[in-house]
Design a protein around this motif. Structure first.
Motif, PDB file in Angstrom:
ATOM      1  N   PHE A  90      37.632  39.234  39.563  1.00 14.17           N
ATOM      2  CA  PHE A  90      38.680  38.227  39.766  1.00 14.17           C
ATOM      3  C   PHE A  90      39.325  37.843  38.432  1.00 14.17           C
ATOM      4  O   PHE A  90      40.541  37.647  38.343  1.00 14.17           O
ATOM      5  CB  PHE A  90      38.105  36.983  40.446  1.00 14.17           C
ATOM      6  CG  PHE A  90      37.938  37.135  41.935  1.00 14.17           C
ATOM      7  CD1 PHE A  90      39.044  37.292  42.761  1.00 14.17           C
ATOM      8  CD2 PHE A  90      36.678  37.117  42.513  1.00 14.17           C
ATOM      9  CE1 PHE A  90      38.903  37.438  44.143  1.00 14.17           C
ATOM     10  CE2 PHE A  90      36.512  37.265  43.882  1.00 14.17           C
ATOM     11  CZ  PHE A  90      37.627  37.421  44.701  1.00 14.17           C
ATOM     12  N   TYR A  91      38.498  37.739  37.398  1.00 13.45           N
ATOM     13  CA  TYR A  91      39.016  37.411  36.077  1.00 13.45           C
ATOM     14  C   TYR A  91      39.966  38.511  35.590  1.00 13.45           C
ATOM     15  O   TYR A  91      41.035  38.219  35.035  1.00 13.45           O
ATOM     16  CB  TYR A  91      37.860  37.243  35.093  1.00 13.45           C
ATOM     17  CG  TYR A  91      38.294  36.999  33.661  1.00 13.45           C
ATOM     18  CD1 TYR A  91      38.608  35.714  33.217  1.00 13.45           C
ATOM     19  CD2 TYR A  91      38.402  38.060  32.753  1.00 13.45           C
ATOM     20  CE1 TYR A  91      39.025  35.494  31.911  1.00 13.45           C
ATOM     21  CE2 TYR A  91      38.823  37.848  31.452  1.00 13.45           C
ATOM     22  CZ  TYR A  91      39.124  36.558  31.031  1.00 13.45           C
ATOM     23  OH  TYR A  91      39.539  36.343  29.739  1.00 13.45           O
ATOM     24  N   VAL A 113      41.709  40.574  37.429  1.00 12.62           N
ATOM     25  CA  VAL A 113      42.951  40.492  38.206  1.00 12.62           C
ATOM     26  C   VAL A 113      43.848  39.404  37.622  1.00 12.62           C
ATOM     27  O   VAL A 113      45.061  39.601  37.429  1.00 12.62           O
ATOM     28  CB  VAL A 113      42.651  40.204  39.694  1.00 12.62           C
ATOM     29  CG1 VAL A 113      43.946  39.873  40.440  1.00 12.62           C
ATOM     30  CG2 VAL A 113      41.958  41.400  40.336  1.00 12.62           C
ATOM     31  N   ALA A 114      43.258  38.229  37.331  1.00 15.49           N
ATOM     32  CA  ALA A 114      44.028  37.111  36.789  1.00 15.49           C
ATOM     33  C   ALA A 114      44.635  37.453  35.424  1.00 15.49           C
ATOM     34  O   ALA A 114      45.745  37.019  35.100  1.00 15.49           O
ATOM     35  CB  ALA A 114      43.140  35.873  36.665  1.00 15.49           C
ATOM     36  N   GLN A 115      43.904  38.257  34.640  1.00 17.98           N
ATOM     37  CA  GLN A 115      44.386  38.618  33.306  1.00 17.98           C
ATOM     38  C   GLN A 115      45.305  39.836  33.315  1.00 17.98           C
ATOM     39  O   GLN A 115      45.903  40.180  32.297  1.00 17.98           O
ATOM     40  CB  GLN A 115      43.182  38.918  32.395  1.00 17.98           C
ATOM     41  CG  GLN A 115      42.327  37.710  32.080  1.00 17.98           C
ATOM     42  CD  GLN A 115      43.086  36.660  31.271  1.00 17.98           C
ATOM     43  OE1 GLN A 115      43.710  36.977  30.269  1.00 17.98           O
ATOM     44  NE2 GLN A 115      43.033  35.414  31.716  1.00 17.98           N
TER      45      GLN A 115
END
Length: 302
Positions: free
Chosen positions: A198-199, A201-203
């Motif tokens: 998830f991190y 994807v966010a980055q």
């Protein structure tokens, strides 16, 4: 030599193997050009992929967990993900010696937490051994600490990564009073990898398109420091107290610094090598005289 003595020696041998295995982690990370969050994510996902044959054996207990246990598994996974994210990032900003020496604060944090959570007492021999090991670790990294620029940020990232892994170890010790080490490790690795996904994807980090060299490094990280390091130490939590298991990081600066000297051409002085011997002696003193009674007692009851 009786059965309990042989069993304890076997645990000591596995402990040493684990220390050597985790010491390769910093080297592999430095070899990779991928984002540290991607490295950590694939390291954990590939570990669980390799463990799938074993997971089939545990298929009847993998899902027999309470809502509370699932919650604590997620929390432990989050702390492990945070540890990898912060510590691996520190390796891009400071040297292996500086980053790994800060990890030596972990057993102190775990020892304090174990006293309040499990009422685990620490005798004078254990404290002496810990003190010797930490003093040696400081000597290894002292010549490399810098109080400005990127190096200071790297040291801070390593420190907060150490706090995260200490919490992870304490949660693991509590959970494995009720569940086996394999379901614990499998789900914690899965949660940690997913949080990192998830991190990423966010980055906006890419998941594909890496060269064969990078995939090889991801696989090496999964096999060596994760399977033979983290997973092994999770299993040892069944037979050793949390502080004793966390003492493994005190041996990491010794092996990591030697590996960095050989493989990364980072400077290593004679007095740092001498300090390494003090670290190993301190770890041996702590384990040999501080945890022998508990390990023997646990093995006798199993």
């Amino acid at each position: 030599m009786n059965h309990n003595t042989k069993s304890f020696i076997g645990i000591e041998l596995l402990y040493v193997i684990g220390i050597i295995a985790i010491s390769f982690s910093s080297i592999f990370v430095r070899w990779s050009d991928a984002d540290v969050a991607v490295i950590a994510m694939y390291r954990l996902y590939l570990t669980n992929l390799l463990l799938l044959p074993v997971a089939w054996k545990y298929r009847h207990v993998l899902f027999r967990l309470t809502a509370r246990q699932w919650g604590w598994l997620a929390a432990s996974g989050a702390m492990l993900a945070l540890h990898f994210l912060l510590w691996m990032a520190s390796l891009r900003l400071t040297t292996v010696a500086s980053s790994t020496v800060i990890l030596t604060l972990e057993p102190v944090m775990v020892m304090v937490g174990s006293y309040f959570l499990f009422r685990t007492r620490t005798n004078s021999v254990m404290l002496i051994g810990m003190g010797i090991a930490i003093a040696g670790s400081v000597v290894i990294g002292a010549g490399d600490f810098k109080l400005s620029g990127d190096a200071l940020l790297g040291d801070l990232l390593s420190f907060f990564g150490t706090v995260a892994v200490a919490i992870h170890v304490l949660i693991g010790k509590k959970l494995m009073e009720k569940i086996d080490s394999f379901p614990y490790s499998f789900w914690v690795f899965a949660f940690a990898a997913t949080f990192l996904a998830f991190y990423n994807v966010a980055q906006g980090n890419r998941f594909t398109g890496y060269e064969a060299k990078e995939w090889g490094i991801f696989l090496l990280l999964a096999i060596v420091p994760t399977l033979f390091g983290h997973y092994l130490f999770n299993w040892l939590l069944k037979y050793m107290n949390a502080t004793a298991v966390s003492m493994s990081v005190l041996g990491e600066p010794v092996i990591s610094s030697i590996l960095a000297w050989v493989l990364l051409k980072e400077a290593l002085t004679g007095y740092q090598l001498g300090a390494g011997l003090f670290i190993l002696f301190g770890v041996w003193l702590f384990i040999r005289h501080g945890d022998r009674a508990k390990a023997t007692k646990t093995l006798s009851a199993s």
